[in-house]
Write a protein that holds these residues in place. Structure first.
Motif, PDB file in Angstrom:
ATOM      1  N   UNK A  36     -12.183  -4.553  77.694  1.00 30.55           N
ATOM      2  CA  UNK A  36     -10.835  -5.862  77.305  1.00 30.55           C
ATOM      3  C   UNK A  36     -11.051  -5.905  75.522  1.00 30.55           C
ATOM      4  N   UNK A  37     -12.286  -6.157  75.222  1.00 32.46           N
ATOM      5  CA  UNK A  37     -12.801  -5.970  73.799  1.00 32.46           C
ATOM      6  C   UNK A  37     -11.919  -5.091  73.124  1.00 32.46           C
ATOM      7  N   UNK A  38     -11.665  -3.299  73.424  1.00 29.39           N
ATOM      8  CA  UNK A  38     -11.896  -2.687  72.850  1.00 29.39           C
ATOM      9  C   UNK A  38     -10.034  -2.688  72.590  1.00 29.39           C
ATOM     10  N   UNK A  56     -17.827   1.392  70.473  1.00 29.38           N
ATOM     11  CA  UNK A  56     -18.463   0.985  70.361  1.00 29.38           C
ATOM     12  C   UNK A  56     -18.559  -0.614  70.328  1.00 29.38           C
ATOM     13  N   UNK A  57     -19.366  -1.936  71.878  1.00 26.11           N
ATOM     14  CA  UNK A  57     -18.504  -2.817  71.702  1.00 26.11           C
ATOM     15  C   UNK A  57     -20.048  -3.816  71.911  1.00 26.11           C
ATOM     16  N   UNK A  58     -20.104  -5.051  70.133  1.00 21.86           N
ATOM     17  CA  UNK A  58     -21.587  -5.245  70.369  1.00 21.86           C
ATOM     18  C   UNK A  58     -20.975  -6.510  69.686  1.00 21.86           C
ATOM     19  N   UNK A  59     -22.500  -7.288  70.649  1.00 20.07           N
ATOM     20  CA  UNK A  59     -22.214  -8.313  70.446  1.00 20.07           C
ATOM     21  C   UNK A  59     -22.933  -8.959  69.075  1.00 20.07           C
ATOM     22  N   UNK A  60     -21.729 -10.470  68.754  1.00 18.30           N
ATOM     23  CA  UNK A  60     -21.974 -10.528  67.363  1.00 18.30           C
ATOM     24  C   UNK A  60     -23.714 -11.445  67.182  1.00 18.30           C
ATOM     25  N   UNK A  61     -23.814 -12.101  68.020  1.00 22.30           N
ATOM     26  CA  UNK A  61     -24.765 -12.904  68.914  1.00 22.30           C
ATOM     27  C   UNK A  61     -25.984 -12.109  69.524  1.00 22.30           C
ATOM     28  N   UNK A  72     -15.381 -14.330  72.184  1.00 26.41           N
ATOM     29  CA  UNK A  72     -15.420 -14.578  70.569  1.00 26.41           C
ATOM     30  C   UNK A  72     -16.643 -13.804  69.830  1.00 26.41           C
ATOM     31  N   UNK A  73     -17.805 -13.801  70.746  1.00 23.33           N
ATOM     32  CA  UNK A  73     -19.053 -13.310  70.411  1.00 23.33           C
ATOM     33  C   UNK A  73     -19.301 -12.054  70.437  1.00 23.33           C
ATOM     34  N   UNK A  74     -17.550 -11.315  70.461  1.00 26.40           N
ATOM     35  CA  UNK A  74     -17.602  -9.502  70.828  1.00 26.40           C
ATOM     36  C   UNK A  74     -17.258  -9.355  69.938  1.00 26.40           C
ATOM     37  N   UNK A  75     -17.140  -7.749  69.606  1.00 25.70           N
ATOM     38  CA  UNK A  75     -16.376  -7.126  68.506  1.00 25.70           C
ATOM     39  C   UNK A  75     -16.614  -5.246  69.027  1.00 25.70           C
ATOM     40  N   UNK A  76     -15.663  -5.016  68.515  1.00 26.74           N
ATOM     41  CA  UNK A  76     -15.640  -3.253  68.490  1.00 26.74           C
ATOM     42  C   UNK A  76     -15.402  -2.565  66.578  1.00 26.74           C
ATOM     43  N   UNK A  77     -16.335  -1.536  67.594  1.00 26.47           N
ATOM     44  CA  UNK A  77     -17.211  -1.279  66.301  1.00 26.47           C
ATOM     45  C   UNK A  77     -17.439  -0.156  65.779  1.00 26.47           C
ATOM     46  N   UNK A  78     -16.942   0.773  65.040  1.00 27.64           N
ATOM     47  CA  UNK A  78     -16.916   2.770  64.452  1.00 27.64           C
ATOM     48  C   UNK A  78     -18.093   2.879  64.945  1.00 27.64           C
ATOM     49  N   UNK A  79     -18.434   4.211  65.443  1.00 32.58           N
ATOM     50  CA  UNK A  79     -19.493   4.940  65.077  1.00 32.58           C
ATOM     51  C   UNK A  79     -20.537   4.364  64.053  1.00 32.58           C
ATOM     52  N   UNK A  80     -19.613   4.617  62.991  1.00 33.03           N
ATOM     53  CA  UNK A  80     -20.798   4.670  61.272  1.00 33.03           C
ATOM     54  C   UNK A  80     -20.573   3.200  61.652  1.00 33.03           C
ATOM     55  N   UNK A  81     -20.182   1.961  61.037  1.00 32.56           N
ATOM     56  CA  UNK A  81     -20.707   0.851  60.870  1.00 32.56           C
ATOM     57  C   UNK A  81     -21.470   0.440  62.310  1.00 32.56           C
ATOM     58  N   UNK A  82     -21.683   0.834  63.626  1.00 33.61           N
ATOM     59  CA  UNK A  82     -22.351   0.846  64.434  1.00 33.61           C
ATOM     60  C   UNK A  82     -24.207   1.051  63.788  1.00 33.61           C
ATOM     61  N   UNK A  83     -24.125   2.024  63.510  1.00 36.30           N
ATOM     62  CA  UNK A  83     -24.915   2.652  62.962  1.00 36.30           C
ATOM     63  C   UNK A  83     -25.442   1.638  61.816  1.00 36.30           C
ATOM     64  N   UNK A  84     -24.690   1.347  61.142  1.00 40.43           N
ATOM     65  CA  UNK A  84     -25.179   0.331  59.427  1.00 40.43           C
ATOM     66  C   UNK A  84     -25.847   0.008  59.833  1.00 40.43           C
ATOM     67  N   UNK A  85     -25.052  -1.515  60.888  1.00 41.67           N
ATOM     68  CA  UNK A  85     -25.541  -2.846  61.548  1.00 41.67           C
ATOM     69  C   UNK A  85     -27.192  -2.533  61.766  1.00 41.67           C
ATOM     70  N   UNK A 106     -14.796  -9.110  60.694  1.00 35.35           N
ATOM     71  CA  UNK A 106     -14.252 -10.350  61.197  1.00 35.35           C
ATOM     72  C   UNK A 106     -13.788 -10.545  62.659  1.00 35.35           C
ATOM     73  N   UNK A 107     -14.341 -12.235  63.072  1.00 32.02           N
ATOM     74  CA  UNK A 107     -14.259 -11.913  64.238  1.00 32.02           C
ATOM     75  C   UNK A 107     -12.963 -12.791  64.955  1.00 32.02           C
ATOM     76  N   UNK A 108     -12.146 -11.649  65.716  1.00 33.64           N
ATOM     77  CA  UNK A 108     -11.183 -11.908  66.284  1.00 33.64           C
ATOM     78  C   UNK A 108     -11.397 -12.379  67.404  1.00 33.64           C
ATOM     79  N   UNK A 109     -10.714 -13.730  67.675  1.00 33.00           N
ATOM     80  CA  UNK A 109     -11.315 -13.849  69.620  1.00 33.00           C
ATOM     81  C   UNK A 109     -10.222 -13.687  69.915  1.00 33.00           C
TER      82      UNK A 109
END
Length: 109
Positions: A36-38, A56-61, A72-85, A106-109
């Motif tokens: 759903x988030x993707x 990747x779907x990542x939790x903000x908190x 609201x607490x989930x975001x989609x990330x590419x592999x590079x940004x997932x590793x960066x964080x 940015x957190x997209x609701x």
């Protein structure tokens, strides 16, 4: 002439234990939320200006600090940004700081 040092497989310093997934991330509910988030984010990384495909779907908190699985607490990330964080340049995991989440995304609701 000095002979080069040979280390056999039997004398390995330490074996890396296999990674074990949290059972929650294998559940039907997580798979549904992830899809759903993707879909919400158009399968694109939510880091401004990135434009790469999100995998990747990542939790903000983090869940361990009471972060929810709400969209609201989930975001989609590419592999590079997932590793960066989550990882340092040497590949080791960064410590997670409570309360930090979407400061670079940015957190997209």
């Amino acid at each position: 002439m000095i002979k080069p040092l040979r280390i056999s497989k039997q004398r390995a310093i330490a074996a890396i234990p296999p990674k074990r997934a949290d059972p929650y991330y294998l559940s039907a509910q997580w798979k549904e939320d992830r899809a759903s988030v993707l879909d919400r984010d158009g399968h694109m990384c939510t880091v401004p200006g990135c434009g790469k495909q999100a995998r990747v779907v990542d939790h903000g908190r983090a869940r361990r600090w009471g972060g929810s699985d709400k969209k609201e607490n989930l975001r989609s990330l590419c592999d590079d940004h997932d590793r960066e964080f989550k990882e340092r340049p040497d590949g080791s995991r960064k410590g997670i700081v409570e309360g930090r989440g979407f400061e670079k995304c940015d957190s997209r609701p």
